[in-house]
Structure formats: structure tokens, C-alpha cells
Design an enzyme around this catalytic site. Structure first.
Site, PDB file in Angstrom:
ATOM      1  N   ASP A  36      41.617   5.620  50.110  1.00 24.53           N
ATOM      2  CA  ASP A  36      41.604   6.042  51.510  1.00 24.53           C
ATOM      3  C   ASP A  36      42.800   5.421  52.219  1.00 24.53           C
ATOM      4  O   ASP A  36      42.727   4.284  52.662  1.00 24.53           O
ATOM      5  CB  ASP A  36      40.332   5.545  52.197  1.00 24.53           C
ATOM      6  CG  ASP A  36      39.079   5.986  51.450  1.00 24.53           C
ATOM      7  OD1 ASP A  36      38.658   5.237  50.550  1.00 24.53           O
ATOM      8  OD2 ASP A  36      38.575   7.061  51.756  1.00 24.53           O
ATOM      9  N   GLY A 143      38.073   7.092  59.144  1.00 22.36           N
ATOM     10  CA  GLY A 143      38.514   5.766  59.604  1.00 22.36           C
ATOM     11  C   GLY A 143      37.703   4.651  58.989  1.00 22.36           C
ATOM     12  O   GLY A 143      38.241   3.574  58.710  1.00 22.36           O
ATOM     13  N   GLY A 146      30.599   3.851  55.557  1.00 21.31           N
ATOM     14  CA  GLY A 146      29.277   3.498  56.070  1.00 21.31           C
ATOM     15  C   GLY A 146      28.804   4.275  57.283  1.00 21.31           C
ATOM     16  O   GLY A 146      27.840   3.884  57.937  1.00 21.31           O
ATOM     17  N   ASP A 176      33.432  14.173  51.926  1.00 22.31           N
ATOM     18  CA  ASP A 176      33.692  12.733  51.985  1.00 22.31           C
ATOM     19  C   ASP A 176      33.129  12.179  53.291  1.00 22.31           C
ATOM     20  O   ASP A 176      33.520  12.619  54.369  1.00 22.31           O
ATOM     21  CB  ASP A 176      35.202  12.502  51.917  1.00 22.31           C
ATOM     22  CG  ASP A 176      35.600  11.042  52.085  1.00 22.31           C
ATOM     23  OD1 ASP A 176      36.804  10.764  52.044  1.00 22.31           O
ATOM     24  OD2 ASP A 176      34.706  10.195  52.273  1.00 22.31           O
ATOM     25  N   GLY A 177      32.160  11.248  53.129  1.00 22.02           N
ATOM     26  CA  GLY A 177      31.643  10.578  54.324  1.00 22.02           C
ATOM     27  C   GLY A 177      30.137  10.686  54.398  1.00 22.02           C
ATOM     28  O   GLY A 177      29.613  11.794  54.571  1.00 22.02           O
ATOM     29  N   GLY A 198      31.239   6.126  48.967  1.00 20.00           N
ATOM     30  CA  GLY A 198      31.744   4.755  49.060  1.00 20.00           C
ATOM     31  C   GLY A 198      30.567   3.804  49.140  1.00 20.00           C
ATOM     32  O   GLY A 198      30.081   3.294  48.122  1.00 20.00           O
ATOM     33  N   SER A 199      30.048   3.631  50.339  1.00 17.41           N
ATOM     34  CA  SER A 199      28.985   2.624  50.530  1.00 17.41           C
ATOM     35  C   SER A 199      27.745   2.924  49.694  1.00 17.41           C
ATOM     36  O   SER A 199      27.098   1.998  49.202  1.00 17.41           O
ATOM     37  CB  SER A 199      28.629   2.497  52.007  1.00 17.41           C
ATOM     38  OG  SER A 199      28.536   3.764  52.594  1.00 17.41           O
TER      39      SER A 199
HETATM   40  C1  DX5 Z   1      36.483   7.996  55.953  1.00 21.37           C
HETATM   41  C2  DX5 Z   1      36.492   7.315  54.618  1.00 21.37           C
HETATM   42  C3  DX5 Z   1      35.073   7.239  54.112  1.00 21.37           C
HETATM   43  C4  DX5 Z   1      34.969   6.776  52.703  1.00 21.37           C
HETATM   44  C5  DX5 Z   1      33.564   6.982  52.191  1.00 21.37           C
HETATM   45  O1  DX5 Z   1      37.417   7.442  56.723  1.00 21.37           O
HETATM   46  O2  DX5 Z   1      37.286   8.071  53.754  1.00 21.37           O
HETATM   47  O3  DX5 Z   1      34.522   8.512  54.194  1.00 21.37           O
HETATM   48  O4  DX5 Z   1      35.838   7.520  51.935  1.00 21.37           O
HETATM   49  O5  DX5 Z   1      32.751   6.217  52.974  1.00 21.37           O
HETATM   50  P1  DX5 Z   1      31.160   6.294  52.873  1.00 21.37           P
HETATM   51  O6  DX5 Z   1      30.789   6.956  51.572  1.00 21.37           O
HETATM   52  O7  DX5 Z   1      30.736   4.859  52.935  1.00 21.37           O
HETATM   53  O8  DX5 Z   1      30.747   7.108  54.051  1.00 21.37           O
END
Ligand code: DX5
Length: 220
Positions: A36, A143, A146, A176-177, A198-199
Site C-alpha cells: 500500500d 489511507g 482496519g 480492498d478494505g 490486511g487486518s
Molecule cells: C486502504 C488500505 C487498506 C489495506 C487493507 O488504504 O489499502 O485497505 O490495504 O486494510 P484492511 O484489510 O485492514 O481493511
């Protein structure tokens, strides 16, 4: 239907040992690793320069993708390819000449992809679907990790899927997110086949390997 790919974001990883963290992710069975990249201007956070990614490149075999959340992707794209990113994801909102930028990435022998923030309509990529290998539909405002999944993006994913299928394009859809056990099913049903987490990966008490296989099973 297109093969499911589970792609971790390194945002929640331990930044004091990113090489080891990449190896742990590879051992956990991920398909690619997403970096990222944030410049503190396009998004209110600052993360990895190309040298950080280059330092991790030879620790693993798994491909790298750079999610360029940066004000000026043309300025930096080549540096991230040199650092070892096989795929570059450019935000439609940042490229003054998106069609040219995506073509330039292809000319660098990298895989071009385009990302859409939650409020950006699918129409913004209608005329570049022939140039990209993947479209990323953000399911949070970029950005930070979580954050909560924005479920209203599911109809947007479905609309994009229709556009791709009707046009006969060979294009993956990534989300993503906020992707985790409770949200991945809806995202995959809407049409996403590449899922970034991610988280959710790092909070699984049974470890990364279990988290990856569990998410994969829920997306199939
Ligand atoms: C957005 C980031 C997040 C990350 C994943 O700025 O790019 O989306 O990749 O984060 P989680 O899976 O924790 O939402």
C-alpha cells in the site's frame, strides 16, 4: 468464473521485519503481496518508498503489486517496477492521462491495473478496460487499515463485472478494505475474484495460514 486470489496488504505487518513478514505471508499461501504505497498527499498517510520494497523483493518468490495511492503516479511508476513490483495499480482519480499512464506501465513490461475510490463511478474506467489486467474497487476510503467495509460497493462491483463480461475483457476485479470472514462472501458474490485483506489476516488467532485458507474457502 475467474480464479479466486487472496492478496494480503502488508499495512498491518511488523514494519521492523518486513522481509520475514513477506516470507510468513508466502508460507501462508497467498497469491500475491500488495504494498500500500501512500504519499501523504493523495491519502493522509505515508508508507513505502521503492527501496523498502526492493529490500524485500529477494526474500520471497511471490509476486508484488504496488497500490499507488499517490498524487503523481507517472513520477514514480518506473521506480516501483524496478523495485520488483510486477503489477502497478493506479488510481483513476490521480492520473491526468490515465489511458497513457496505463499504456506506459504495459511498456515497462509490468501489469497495469486501475483503482476506483468509493465515490468514483465505474464509468471512469469504461474506456481503459482493454488496457488493464485488473480493476480495484476500494471498499474503504484509502489511507488506513482496519476500517469498516462499505457494503454499498457491492452493486458497483456487479456493474463493473457486467461491463467486463459484456465487453469480453480479460480483467480481474479486486476489492480492498474491510475484507474478512464476514464480508468476503458478499464481495465475491458481487463479482470480485481478487480479495485484499490486511487486518483480518493478522487478527486470526489460528495464524496467517488458517486466515488465508479460511478466506479462500469463503470466497469460492
Ligand atoms: C486502504 C488500505 C487498506 C489495506 C487493507 O488504504 O489499502 O485497505 O490495504 O486494510 P484492511 O484489510 O485492514 O481493511
Amino acid at each position: 468464473s475467474r480464479p479466486i486470489q487472496i492478496v494480503p496488504s502488508v499495512l498491518p505487518a511488523d514494519f521492523s521485519k518486513l522481509g520475514e513478514e513477506c516470507r510468513a505471508l508466502e508460507e501462508a499461501g497467498v497469491d500475491r503481496i500488495q504494498w500500500d504505497v501512500m504519499d501523504g498527499v493523495f491519502v493522509p498517510n505515508l508508507t513505502f518508498g521503492p527501496d523498502v520494497i526492493a529490500a524485500c523483493r529477494d526474500h520471497v518468490e511471490v509476486p508484488f503489486e504496488a497500490h499507488l495511492m499517490v498524487e503523481d503516479p507517472d513520477l514514480l511508476a518506473a521506480r516501483y517496477v524496478e523495485a520488483g513490483c510486477g503489477m502497478l495499480i493506479v488510481h483513476a482519480e490521480t492520473a491526468r492521462h490515465l489511458h497513457r499512464t496505463l499504456g506506459a506501465i504495459r511498456d515497462m513490461d509490468a501489469s497495469p491495473a486501475v483503482a476506483l475510490n468509493p465515490s468514483t463511478p465505474v464509468d471512469a474506467v469504461r474506456h481503459v478496460l482493454d488496457l488493464v489486467d485488473m480493476v480495484l474497487v476500494m471498499t474503504v476510503n484509502p489511507g488506513f487499515g482496519g476500517q469498516d467495509y462499505i457494503a454499498t460497493m457491492e452493486p458497483k462491483v456487479a456493474e463493473l463485472r457486467r461491463l467486463i463480461v459484456e465487453g469480453g475483457y480479460d480483467v480481474d476485479i479486486e476489492v480492498d478494505g474491510g475484507i474478512g470472514p464476514g464480508t468476503i462472501g458478499g464481495a465475491a458474490s458481487a463479482g470480485a475474484n481478487v480479495l485484499v485483506a490486511g487486518s483480518a489476516l493478522y487478527r486470526d488467532p489460528e495464524g496467517l495460514g488458517h486466515a488465508v485458507s479460511d478466506l479462500r474457502a469463503r470466497a469460492e
